[in-house]
Design a protein around this motif. Structure first.
Motif, short mmCIF file in Angstrom:
data_model
loop_
_atom_site.label_atom_id
_atom_site.label_comp_id
_atom_site.label_asym_id
_atom_site.label_seq_id
_atom_site.Cartn_x
_atom_site.Cartn_y
_atom_site.Cartn_z
N VAL A 33 0.84 -1.21 0.00
CA VAL A 33 0.00 0.00 0.00
C VAL A 33 0.87 1.25 0.00
CG1 VAL A 33 -1.67 1.33 1.34
CG2 VAL A 33 -1.96 -1.15 1.11
N PHE A 34 1.92 1.25 0.82
CA PHE A 34 2.83 2.40 0.85
C PHE A 34 3.55 2.57 -0.48
CE2 PHE A 34 3.01 2.07 5.67
CZ PHE A 34 2.32 3.26 5.87
N LEU A 35 3.93 1.47 -1.11
CA LEU A 35 4.63 1.55 -2.39
C LEU A 35 3.73 2.18 -3.46
CD1 LEU A 35 7.05 0.89 -4.22
CD2 LEU A 35 6.05 -1.38 -4.58
N VAL A 36 2.48 1.75 -3.51
CA VAL A 36 1.55 2.29 -4.51
C VAL A 36 1.32 3.78 -4.29
CG1 VAL A 36 -0.83 2.19 -5.34
CG2 VAL A 36 0.42 0.07 -4.92
N ASN A 37 1.22 4.18 -3.02
CA ASN A 37 0.92 5.58 -2.70
C ASN A 37 2.17 6.47 -2.69
OD1 ASN A 37 -2.11 5.94 -1.75
ND2 ASN A 37 -1.43 3.94 -1.02
N PHE A 49 8.87 10.52 1.63
CA PHE A 49 8.49 10.09 2.98
C PHE A 49 7.72 8.78 2.93
CE2 PHE A 49 5.35 10.11 6.48
CZ PHE A 49 6.23 10.06 7.56
N VAL A 50 6.73 8.69 2.03
CA VAL A 50 5.94 7.46 1.91
C VAL A 50 6.81 6.32 1.41
CG1 VAL A 50 3.94 6.40 0.80
CG2 VAL A 50 3.84 8.79 1.52
N PHE A 51 7.75 6.63 0.48
CA PHE A 51 8.65 5.59 -0.02
C PHE A 51 9.57 5.08 1.10
CE2 PHE A 51 12.47 4.01 -2.20
CZ PHE A 51 11.87 3.09 -3.05
N ALA A 52 9.98 5.99 1.98
CA ALA A 52 10.80 5.57 3.13
C ALA A 52 10.01 4.64 4.05
CB ALA A 52 11.29 6.80 3.89
N LEU A 53 8.71 4.95 4.23
CA LEU A 53 7.86 4.05 5.02
C LEU A 53 7.75 2.69 4.36
CD1 LEU A 53 4.91 6.36 6.18
CD2 LEU A 53 6.67 5.33 7.60
N LEU A 58 8.96 -2.89 4.47
CA LEU A 58 9.47 -4.04 3.72
C LEU A 58 10.58 -4.74 4.50
CD1 LEU A 58 9.48 -5.69 1.11
CD2 LEU A 58 11.17 -4.07 0.18
N ALA A 59 11.48 -3.96 5.10
CA ALA A 59 12.54 -4.54 5.92
C ALA A 59 11.95 -5.32 7.10
CB ALA A 59 13.48 -3.45 6.42
N THR A 60 10.92 -4.74 7.72
CA THR A 60 10.23 -5.42 8.83
C THR A 60 9.61 -6.72 8.36
OG1 THR A 60 9.74 -3.32 9.93
CG2 THR A 60 8.39 -5.20 10.53
N SER A 61 8.99 -6.70 7.18
CA SER A 61 8.34 -7.89 6.64
C SER A 61 9.35 -8.98 6.33
CB SER A 61 7.55 -7.53 5.38
OG SER A 61 6.61 -6.51 5.62
N LEU A 62 10.48 -8.60 5.73
CA LEU A 62 11.51 -9.60 5.40
C LEU A 62 12.11 -10.21 6.65
CD1 LEU A 62 13.28 -7.78 2.41
CD2 LEU A 62 11.63 -9.66 2.31
N LEU A 97 9.61 1.81 15.67
CA LEU A 97 9.93 3.11 15.07
C LEU A 97 9.08 3.39 13.84
CD1 LEU A 97 13.83 2.93 15.37
CD2 LEU A 97 12.25 4.15 16.88
N THR A 98 8.57 2.34 13.21
CA THR A 98 7.75 2.51 12.00
C THR A 98 6.26 2.53 12.33
OG1 THR A 98 7.55 0.12 11.56
CG2 THR A 98 9.49 1.25 10.68
N GLY A 99 5.91 2.23 13.58
CA GLY A 99 4.50 2.18 13.96
C GLY A 99 3.81 0.90 13.55
N ASN A 100 4.58 -0.14 13.23
CA ASN A 100 3.99 -1.42 12.83
C ASN A 100 3.58 -2.19 14.07
OD1 ASN A 100 3.34 -3.93 11.78
ND2 ASN A 100 5.04 -3.96 10.33
N VAL A 101 2.34 -2.01 14.50
CA VAL A 101 1.85 -2.62 15.73
C VAL A 101 1.79 -4.14 15.61
CG1 VAL A 101 -0.59 -2.42 15.06
CG2 VAL A 101 0.03 -2.53 17.46
#
Length: 498
Positions: A33-37, A49-53, A58-62, A97-101
């Motif tokens: 979603v962040f990548l598309v936006n 900023f959105v691309f940094a998110l 992505l790093a968190t997911s990997l 730090l990314t807010g990924n609850v």
């Protein structure tokens, strides 16, 4: 061969492995979603900023995928998750730090092998406090803040530090059925912090007091079993987290947000794009959409809860009387309610508001009246069943009055389905509130309410779509959260699922 079968069985029975898969899948979806936006197809520009998110998620997911793979290998080869794999959760805590609850909640889950309900409460109590601080801190980028903002932030930070200490203490000291006597003091202080609206603190404080002071082990066991069923349901806990976060923000916003930014016109900042000062942009009157959504949560929750509690109490009372007494009483009450039930709820609400005017009180009354028959039917069905139990016959034989039997014996044992129904229908009340406000028949137009915000944003879908997207997402998330929590409560309170 037998060891391999046992290990594969351990993989199937593991509660942490499915949660690990759920976490990386959700994180990856959010990353997409962040990548598309992050890219504007109209202008061809990249939002850094959105691309940094996107990169952070992505790093968190990997990393989550790597942890999930390690967990699977441990379960297949050793039959249990190894300690070195659990230590990887400390790295995953950086996703805070990314807010990924989702990732943070899983990190706390994997770190501690022995997970009591109190540990889960403590984790989400701390996360709720941290998210409230992060959301409130966005005000420092605004042109001005409310006078109570500095003091309120200091108090919130102090509570967050206390929550960390409680989390560590609970992880080390609280068992499944007991806690040290000293935890009663901790539980009492935790209860005091619940004044911010953080209901995780309320539940944790009560649980600590129960385990440290009560000698009734059957009562503690019943409390433990119920909450274990709820806390092992990831979607139910996350739904509860979002609801309590909205509730806490609604309480704290009185001291951290300036109401003028949400209601006063600022013609110098009309239709501003999302930025640090205005995270969700500004509307056609220059009002901060972020502040309006924060204050709008208060209206949605108040109307949702009030329009659920009122019909639940009235309908529960009428249903209890109808189910317990004779056929004549039952027929009189239920046939009158059938007349009300025959009128579609939304049409009845529109008629009441059209007759008495659009304001918050009338909206609550309009939504409450149409829901009374459904609660009465639910209570009546349960009372008819419970009235035939032996303990009710024993109470009658002892000469106990009918009203005492109804409200001390029958109704308390019929409450579980009512609680589940109430949780599920709050989401419908939120949707009805927003729908009526969208049509101009709910809360007054100048008041920041999600339906009002969405109505303004819908006229700018092509040019400023964010004005409709953000309030729409808020409504969707809150309704889904109530539905997820309702499903979790149903599973926990239904004795047939034991």
């Amino acid at each position: 061969m037998e060891d391999k079968l046992n290990n594969r069985h351990a993989l199937v029975l593991s509660k942490e492995y499915p949660q690990a898969n759920f976490t990386w899948i959700i994180s990856l979806i959010i990353s997409a979603v962040f990548l598309v936006n992050s890219f504007s197809f109209k202008t061809g520009e990249m939002n850094t900023f959105v691309f940094a998110l996107f990169m952070a998620y992505l790093a968190t997911s990997l990393w989550q995928v790597f942890m999930t793979r390690r967990m699977k290998e441990d379960l297949l080869h050793h039959g249990a998750i190894q300690q070195k794999t659990r230590r990887l959760g400390y790295v995953q805590l950086l996703s805070l730090l990314t807010g990924n609850v989702f990732a943070v909640a899983f990190a706390f889950t994997i770190i501690n092998k022995r997970k009591t309900p109190e540990y889960t409460f403590a984790v989400y109590m701390f996360l709720t406090q941290l998210f409230v601080i992060a959301i409130s801190a966005m005000n420092i980028f605004k042109p001005y803040v409310t006078d109570t903002f500095p003091f309120a932030m200091v108090v919130l930070l102090a509570i967050a530090v206390f929550d960390i200490a409680v989390l560590i203490i609970v992880a080390r000291s609280v068992g499944d059925l007991e806690a040290p006597k000293s935890m009663a003091i901790v539980g009492g202080i935790v209860l005091l912090t619940a004044v911010t609206g953080n209901l995780f603190a309320l539940v944790l404080g009560w649980s600590l007091l129960l385990k440290s002071m009560s000698n009734d082990r059957s009562r503690i066991l019943k409390w433990n079993v119920m909450w274990e069923k709820i806390t092992r349901n990831s979607t139910a806990v996350l739904g509860m987290f979002f609801i309590i976060l909205m509730l806490t923000i609604s309480v704290v916003s009185r001291f951290t947000f300036d109401y003028d930014l949400a209601v006063e016109n600022d013609y110098g900042n009309i239709l501003q794009q999302p930025s640090l000062a205005y995270p969700f942009g500004t509307d056609n009157f220059g009002r901060d959409v972020f502040s309006r959504i924060v204050f709008g949560a208060r209206i949605s929750l108040i109307v949702g809860f009030a329009s659920t509690v009122i019909p639940a109490v009235i309908g529960g009372f009428l249903g209890g009387i109808a189910g317990y007494y004779s056929t004549r009483t039952d027929n009189v009450i239920m046939r009158l309610l059938d007349v009300l039930y025959a009128i579609p709820g939304i049409l009845l609400a529109i008629a009441i508001i059209a007759a008495f005017g659009a304001n918050t009180v009338n909206l609550i009354i309009a939504l409450s009246v149409g829901s009374i028959p459904t609660y009465a039917r639910t209570m009546r069905a349960n009372v008819l069943m419970v009235s035939n139990y032996d303990f009710v016959d024993s109470a009658r034989a002892l000469g106990t009055s009918d009203l005492s039997i109804i409200f001390r014996q029958v109704v308390p044992n019929s409450m579980a389905p009512m609680i589940v129904k109430s949780t599920l229908t709050i989401g419908g009340a939120v949707i009805a509130t927003s729908s009526l406000s969208y049509l101009g028949l709910g809360v007054e137009p100048h008041i920041p309410e999600w339906g009002n915000i969405l109505r303004v944003g819908s006229t700018y879908l092509e040019s400023h779509s964010y004005l409709a997207v953000f309030p729409g997402l808020a409504i969707i998330l809150l309704v889904l959260s109530f539905n997820f929590l309702g499903d979790g409560l149903r599973d926990a309170l239904d004795p047939r699922l034991d």
